[in-house]
Motif scaffolding. Sequence first.
Motif, short mmCIF file in Angstrom:
data_model
loop_
_atom_site.label_atom_id
_atom_site.label_comp_id
_atom_site.label_asym_id
_atom_site.label_seq_id
_atom_site.Cartn_x
_atom_site.Cartn_y
_atom_site.Cartn_z
N GLY A 127 0.83 -1.19 0.00
CA GLY A 127 0.00 0.00 0.00
C GLY A 127 0.86 1.24 0.00
O GLY A 127 2.10 1.16 0.01
N THR A 128 0.22 2.38 -0.01
CA THR A 128 0.94 3.64 0.12
C THR A 128 0.09 4.59 0.95
O THR A 128 -1.12 4.40 1.10
CB THR A 128 1.25 4.27 -1.26
N LEU A 129 0.74 5.61 1.51
CA LEU A 129 0.05 6.62 2.30
C LEU A 129 -0.59 7.64 1.36
O LEU A 129 0.10 8.22 0.52
CB LEU A 129 1.03 7.31 3.25
N ILE A 130 -1.89 7.83 1.50
CA ILE A 130 -2.61 8.84 0.73
C ILE A 130 -2.83 10.05 1.63
O ILE A 130 -3.55 9.97 2.63
CB ILE A 130 -3.95 8.30 0.21
N PHE A 153 -4.08 -2.02 -0.91
CA PHE A 153 -4.83 -1.23 0.04
C PHE A 153 -4.26 0.18 0.05
O PHE A 153 -3.21 0.44 -0.55
CB PHE A 153 -4.76 -1.83 1.45
N VAL A 154 -4.94 1.10 0.72
CA VAL A 154 -4.41 2.45 0.94
C VAL A 154 -4.34 2.71 2.44
O VAL A 154 -5.14 2.18 3.22
CB VAL A 154 -5.24 3.53 0.23
N PHE A 155 -3.38 3.52 2.81
CA PHE A 155 -3.14 3.90 4.21
C PHE A 155 -3.51 5.37 4.34
O PHE A 155 -2.98 6.21 3.62
CB PHE A 155 -1.67 3.64 4.54
N ILE A 156 -4.45 5.67 5.23
CA ILE A 156 -4.87 7.05 5.48
C ILE A 156 -4.52 7.38 6.92
O ILE A 156 -4.94 6.68 7.85
CB ILE A 156 -6.39 7.21 5.23
N ASP A 157 -3.76 8.45 7.11
CA ASP A 157 -3.20 8.78 8.42
C ASP A 157 -3.89 10.00 9.00
O ASP A 157 -3.75 11.11 8.48
CB ASP A 157 -1.70 9.03 8.27
N THR A 158 -4.63 9.81 10.09
CA THR A 158 -5.23 10.95 10.78
C THR A 158 -4.45 11.33 12.03
O THR A 158 -4.87 12.22 12.76
CB THR A 158 -6.70 10.67 11.15
N GLU A 159 -3.32 10.65 12.26
CA GLU A 159 -2.46 11.04 13.38
C GLU A 159 -1.67 12.29 13.03
O GLU A 159 -1.56 13.22 13.83
CB GLU A 159 -1.49 9.90 13.74
N HIS A 160 -1.12 12.33 11.82
CA HIS A 160 -0.25 13.44 11.42
C HIS A 160 -0.84 14.32 10.33
O HIS A 160 -0.29 15.38 10.04
CB HIS A 160 1.09 12.89 10.93
N ILE A 161 -1.94 13.89 9.69
CA ILE A 161 -2.53 14.62 8.59
C ILE A 161 -3.86 15.23 9.03
O ILE A 161 -4.67 14.57 9.70
CB ILE A 161 -2.77 13.70 7.37
N ALA A 162 -4.09 16.48 8.64
CA ALA A 162 -5.30 17.20 9.04
C ALA A 162 -6.47 16.82 8.14
O ALA A 162 -6.72 17.44 7.11
CB ALA A 162 -5.05 18.71 8.97
#
Length: 248
Positions: A18-21, A39-48
Amino acid sequence: MTSAQLRDQLRAGKTVFGTLIVSPSPRWPEAVRDCGLDFVFIDTEHIALDRAQLSWMCQTYTAMGLPPIVRIPAPDPYAATMALDGGAAGIIAPYVESVEQVQSLRGAVKLRPIKGLKLQQMLDGARVVPELETYIGKGANERLLIVNIESVPAINALDSILAVPGLDGVLIGPHDLSCSLGVPEQWEHPEFLKACETIFRKARAAGVGAGIHFWGEPAQQVRLLHMGANLLIHSADITLLRNICKPS
Protein backbone atom coordinates in the motif's frame (compact mmCIF):
# COMPACT_ATOMS: atom_id res chain seq x y z
CA MET A 1 -9.64 -6.88 -2.79
CA THR A 2 -12.04 -6.82 0.15
CA SER A 3 -11.03 -6.08 3.73
CA ALA A 4 -11.60 -9.75 4.64
CA GLN A 5 -9.32 -10.87 1.81
CA LEU A 6 -6.66 -8.39 2.91
CA ARG A 7 -6.87 -9.69 6.47
CA ASP A 8 -6.60 -13.30 5.33
CA GLN A 9 -3.57 -12.60 3.15
CA LEU A 10 -1.85 -10.68 5.90
CA ARG A 11 -2.34 -13.40 8.50
CA ALA A 12 -1.38 -16.13 5.99
CA GLY A 13 1.99 -14.48 5.42
CA LYS A 14 1.23 -13.24 1.91
CA THR A 15 2.86 -9.92 1.02
CA VAL A 16 0.57 -6.91 0.57
CA PHE A 17 1.48 -3.44 -0.63
CA GLY A 18 0.00 0.00 0.00
CA THR A 19 0.94 3.64 0.12
CA LEU A 20 0.05 6.62 2.30
CA ILE A 21 -2.61 8.84 0.73
CA VAL A 22 -2.35 12.41 2.00
CA SER A 23 -4.44 14.27 -0.57
CA PRO A 24 -8.23 14.44 -0.07
CA SER A 25 -8.66 15.59 -3.67
CA PRO A 26 -11.63 13.88 -5.39
CA ARG A 27 -9.39 13.33 -8.43
CA TRP A 28 -6.86 11.30 -6.48
CA PRO A 29 -8.71 7.94 -6.33
CA GLU A 30 -8.82 7.85 -10.13
CA ALA A 31 -5.05 8.35 -10.24
CA VAL A 32 -4.46 5.64 -7.62
CA ARG A 33 -6.82 3.09 -9.16
CA ASP A 34 -4.34 1.47 -11.56
CA CYS A 35 -1.19 1.58 -9.41
CA GLY A 36 -1.36 -2.10 -8.46
CA LEU A 37 -1.91 -1.49 -4.74
CA ASP A 38 -3.63 -3.92 -2.38
CA PHE A 39 -4.83 -1.23 0.04
CA VAL A 40 -4.41 2.45 0.94
CA PHE A 41 -3.14 3.90 4.21
CA ILE A 42 -4.87 7.05 5.48
CA ASP A 43 -3.20 8.78 8.42
CA THR A 44 -5.23 10.95 10.78
CA GLU A 45 -2.46 11.04 13.38
CA HIS A 46 -0.25 13.44 11.42
CA ILE A 47 -2.53 14.62 8.59
CA ALA A 48 -5.30 17.20 9.04
CA LEU A 49 -8.39 15.35 7.85
CA ASP A 50 -11.85 15.93 9.29
CA ARG A 51 -14.44 13.17 9.72
CA ALA A 52 -16.34 14.05 6.55
CA GLN A 53 -13.18 14.02 4.41
CA LEU A 54 -12.07 10.76 5.97
CA SER A 55 -15.45 9.14 5.38
CA TRP A 56 -15.69 9.96 1.67
CA MET A 57 -12.10 8.80 1.17
CA CYS A 58 -12.86 5.51 2.90
CA GLN A 59 -16.10 4.95 1.02
CA THR A 60 -14.52 5.79 -2.34
CA TYR A 61 -11.43 3.58 -1.97
CA THR A 62 -13.58 0.71 -0.66
CA ALA A 63 -15.80 0.95 -3.74
CA MET A 64 -12.64 0.70 -5.87
CA GLY A 65 -11.49 -2.50 -4.16
CA LEU A 66 -8.73 -0.77 -2.19
CA PRO A 67 -9.45 -1.31 1.53
CA PRO A 68 -8.65 1.89 3.46
CA ILE A 69 -6.62 1.30 6.62
CA VAL A 70 -6.85 4.33 8.89
CA ARG A 71 -4.33 5.32 11.54
CA ILE A 72 -6.14 7.06 14.35
CA PRO A 73 -4.58 9.96 16.32
CA ALA A 74 -4.00 7.90 19.49
CA PRO A 75 -4.57 4.34 20.76
CA ASP A 76 -8.11 5.39 21.71
CA PRO A 77 -11.00 2.95 21.22
CA TYR A 78 -13.46 5.83 20.71
CA ALA A 79 -11.34 7.23 17.88
CA ALA A 80 -11.25 3.73 16.38
CA THR A 81 -15.04 3.43 16.39
CA MET A 82 -15.41 6.85 14.74
CA ALA A 83 -13.06 5.85 11.91
CA LEU A 84 -14.93 2.57 11.45
CA ASP A 85 -18.23 4.46 11.38
CA GLY A 86 -16.75 6.50 8.52
CA GLY A 87 -15.98 3.40 6.49
CA ALA A 88 -12.46 2.37 7.49
CA ALA A 89 -11.65 -1.24 6.61
CA GLY A 90 -9.21 -1.43 9.49
CA ILE A 91 -7.46 0.53 12.21
CA ILE A 92 -3.82 1.25 12.88
CA ALA A 93 -3.24 2.49 16.41
CA PRO A 94 -0.06 4.54 16.99
CA TYR A 95 2.57 4.08 19.69
CA VAL A 96 1.11 1.07 21.42
CA GLU A 97 3.19 -0.25 24.32
CA SER A 98 0.92 -2.50 26.41
CA VAL A 99 -1.45 -5.44 26.29
CA GLU A 100 -4.10 -3.30 27.98
CA GLN A 101 -4.08 -0.86 25.07
CA VAL A 102 -4.43 -3.66 22.53
CA GLN A 103 -7.27 -5.27 24.48
CA SER A 104 -9.12 -1.96 24.56
CA LEU A 105 -8.68 -1.55 20.82
CA ARG A 106 -9.74 -5.14 20.27
CA GLY A 107 -12.99 -4.33 22.01
CA ALA A 108 -13.62 -1.38 19.70
CA VAL A 109 -12.62 -3.10 16.45
CA LYS A 110 -13.36 -6.79 16.88
CA LEU A 111 -16.26 -6.85 19.35
CA ARG A 112 -18.16 -3.96 17.78
CA PRO A 113 -20.87 -2.79 18.58
CA ILE A 114 -20.68 -4.04 22.19
CA LYS A 115 -19.84 -1.36 24.75
CA GLY A 116 -19.82 -0.69 28.47
CA LEU A 117 -19.86 -3.39 31.12
CA LYS A 118 -20.85 -6.14 28.69
CA LEU A 119 -17.81 -5.34 26.54
CA GLN A 120 -15.50 -5.47 29.54
CA GLN A 121 -16.97 -8.82 30.57
CA MET A 122 -16.38 -10.19 27.09
CA LEU A 123 -12.80 -8.92 27.05
CA ASP A 124 -12.36 -10.69 30.38
CA GLY A 125 -13.46 -13.96 28.77
CA ALA A 126 -17.20 -14.13 29.47
CA ARG A 127 -19.16 -16.30 27.04
CA VAL A 128 -22.02 -14.84 25.02
CA VAL A 129 -25.09 -16.42 23.46
CA PRO A 130 -24.35 -18.17 20.13
CA GLU A 131 -26.41 -15.72 18.06
CA LEU A 132 -24.40 -12.75 19.32
CA GLU A 133 -21.11 -14.61 18.97
CA THR A 134 -21.88 -15.39 15.32
CA TYR A 135 -22.93 -11.81 14.61
CA ILE A 136 -19.80 -10.32 16.17
CA GLY A 137 -17.53 -12.89 14.56
CA LYS A 138 -18.73 -12.05 11.06
CA GLY A 139 -17.93 -8.38 11.50
CA ALA A 140 -14.60 -9.09 13.18
CA ASN A 141 -13.37 -10.93 10.09
CA GLU A 142 -14.10 -7.86 7.96
CA ARG A 143 -12.21 -5.32 10.09
CA LEU A 144 -8.45 -5.27 10.61
CA LEU A 145 -6.67 -4.39 13.83
CA ILE A 146 -3.04 -3.34 13.44
CA VAL A 147 -0.88 -1.64 16.07
CA ASN A 148 2.23 0.47 15.66
CA ILE A 149 5.32 -0.95 17.34
CA GLU A 150 7.65 2.02 17.53
CA SER A 151 9.47 2.06 20.86
CA VAL A 152 11.73 -0.03 23.07
CA PRO A 153 8.95 -0.61 25.63
CA ALA A 154 6.73 -1.90 22.80
CA ILE A 155 9.42 -4.39 21.75
CA ASN A 156 9.81 -5.51 25.36
CA ALA A 157 6.05 -6.16 25.55
CA LEU A 158 5.81 -7.65 22.05
CA ASP A 159 5.33 -11.29 23.03
CA SER A 160 2.34 -10.38 25.20
CA ILE A 161 0.93 -8.00 22.60
CA LEU A 162 1.08 -10.66 19.90
CA ALA A 163 -0.86 -13.06 22.13
CA VAL A 164 -3.95 -10.81 22.18
CA PRO A 165 -6.74 -12.54 20.19
CA GLY A 166 -7.86 -10.77 17.04
CA LEU A 167 -4.66 -8.83 16.36
CA ASP A 168 -4.07 -8.92 12.60
CA GLY A 169 -0.76 -7.12 12.26
CA VAL A 170 1.96 -4.98 13.76
CA LEU A 171 3.44 -2.02 11.91
CA ILE A 172 6.84 -0.48 12.58
CA GLY A 173 6.94 3.29 12.72
CA PRO A 174 10.61 3.68 11.73
CA HIS A 175 11.09 7.31 12.75
CA ASP A 176 9.77 6.89 16.28
CA LEU A 177 11.44 3.51 16.68
CA SER A 178 14.84 4.83 15.63
CA CYS A 179 14.47 7.72 18.08
CA SER A 180 13.46 5.39 20.91
CA LEU A 181 16.55 3.27 20.15
CA GLY A 182 18.75 6.37 20.35
CA VAL A 183 19.75 6.21 16.66
CA PRO A 184 17.40 8.80 15.09
CA GLU A 185 16.83 8.28 11.35
CA GLN A 186 19.87 6.00 11.07
CA TRP A 187 18.17 3.42 8.89
CA GLU A 188 21.37 1.43 8.35
CA HIS A 189 22.30 1.28 12.04
CA PRO A 190 22.66 -2.31 13.30
CA GLU A 191 20.42 -1.62 16.32
CA PHE A 192 17.61 -0.34 14.12
CA LEU A 193 17.86 -3.26 11.69
CA LYS A 194 18.07 -5.76 14.55
CA ALA A 195 14.91 -4.31 16.10
CA CYS A 196 13.05 -4.52 12.78
CA GLU A 197 14.11 -8.11 12.26
CA THR A 198 13.02 -9.06 15.80
CA ILE A 199 9.60 -7.51 15.31
CA PHE A 200 9.10 -9.16 11.90
CA ARG A 201 10.26 -12.56 13.12
CA LYS A 202 8.11 -12.62 16.24
CA ALA A 203 5.01 -11.38 14.46
CA ARG A 204 5.27 -13.88 11.62
CA ALA A 205 5.88 -16.72 14.10
CA ALA A 206 2.68 -15.71 15.89
CA GLY A 207 0.67 -15.77 12.64
CA VAL A 208 0.33 -12.00 12.71
CA GLY A 209 1.18 -9.68 9.83
CA ALA A 210 4.51 -7.86 10.07
CA GLY A 211 4.75 -4.45 8.47
CA ILE A 212 6.61 -1.19 8.10
CA HIS A 213 5.93 2.20 6.57
CA PHE A 214 9.13 3.17 4.79
CA TRP A 215 10.08 5.83 2.28
CA GLY A 216 13.69 4.92 1.48
CA GLU A 217 15.25 3.51 -1.65
CA PRO A 218 13.63 0.44 -3.26
CA ALA A 219 16.68 -1.68 -2.35
CA GLN A 220 16.16 -0.83 1.33
CA GLN A 221 12.52 -1.85 1.11
CA VAL A 222 13.36 -5.12 -0.64
CA ARG A 223 15.76 -5.89 2.21
CA LEU A 224 12.96 -5.30 4.74
CA LEU A 225 10.82 -7.81 2.86
CA HIS A 226 13.67 -10.34 2.94
CA MET A 227 13.96 -9.72 6.68
CA GLY A 228 10.38 -10.87 7.14
CA ALA A 229 8.00 -7.97 6.48
CA ASN A 230 4.85 -8.92 4.59
CA LEU A 231 3.02 -5.59 4.93
CA LEU A 232 4.80 -2.77 3.14
CA ILE A 233 3.51 0.79 3.04
CA HIS A 234 5.64 2.52 0.43
CA SER A 235 6.22 6.24 0.95
CA ALA A 236 3.33 8.69 0.41
CA ASP A 237 1.70 10.51 -2.45
CA ILE A 238 3.17 13.85 -1.38
CA THR A 239 6.67 12.38 -0.94
CA LEU A 240 6.62 10.67 -4.33
CA LEU A 241 5.53 13.92 -6.01
CA ARG A 242 8.27 15.89 -4.26
CA ASN A 243 10.94 13.38 -5.24
CA ILE A 244 9.92 13.56 -8.89
CA CYS A 245 9.63 17.35 -9.05
CA LYS A 246 12.61 18.45 -6.95
CA PRO A 247 15.63 19.92 -8.82
CA SER A 248 18.32 17.38 -9.64
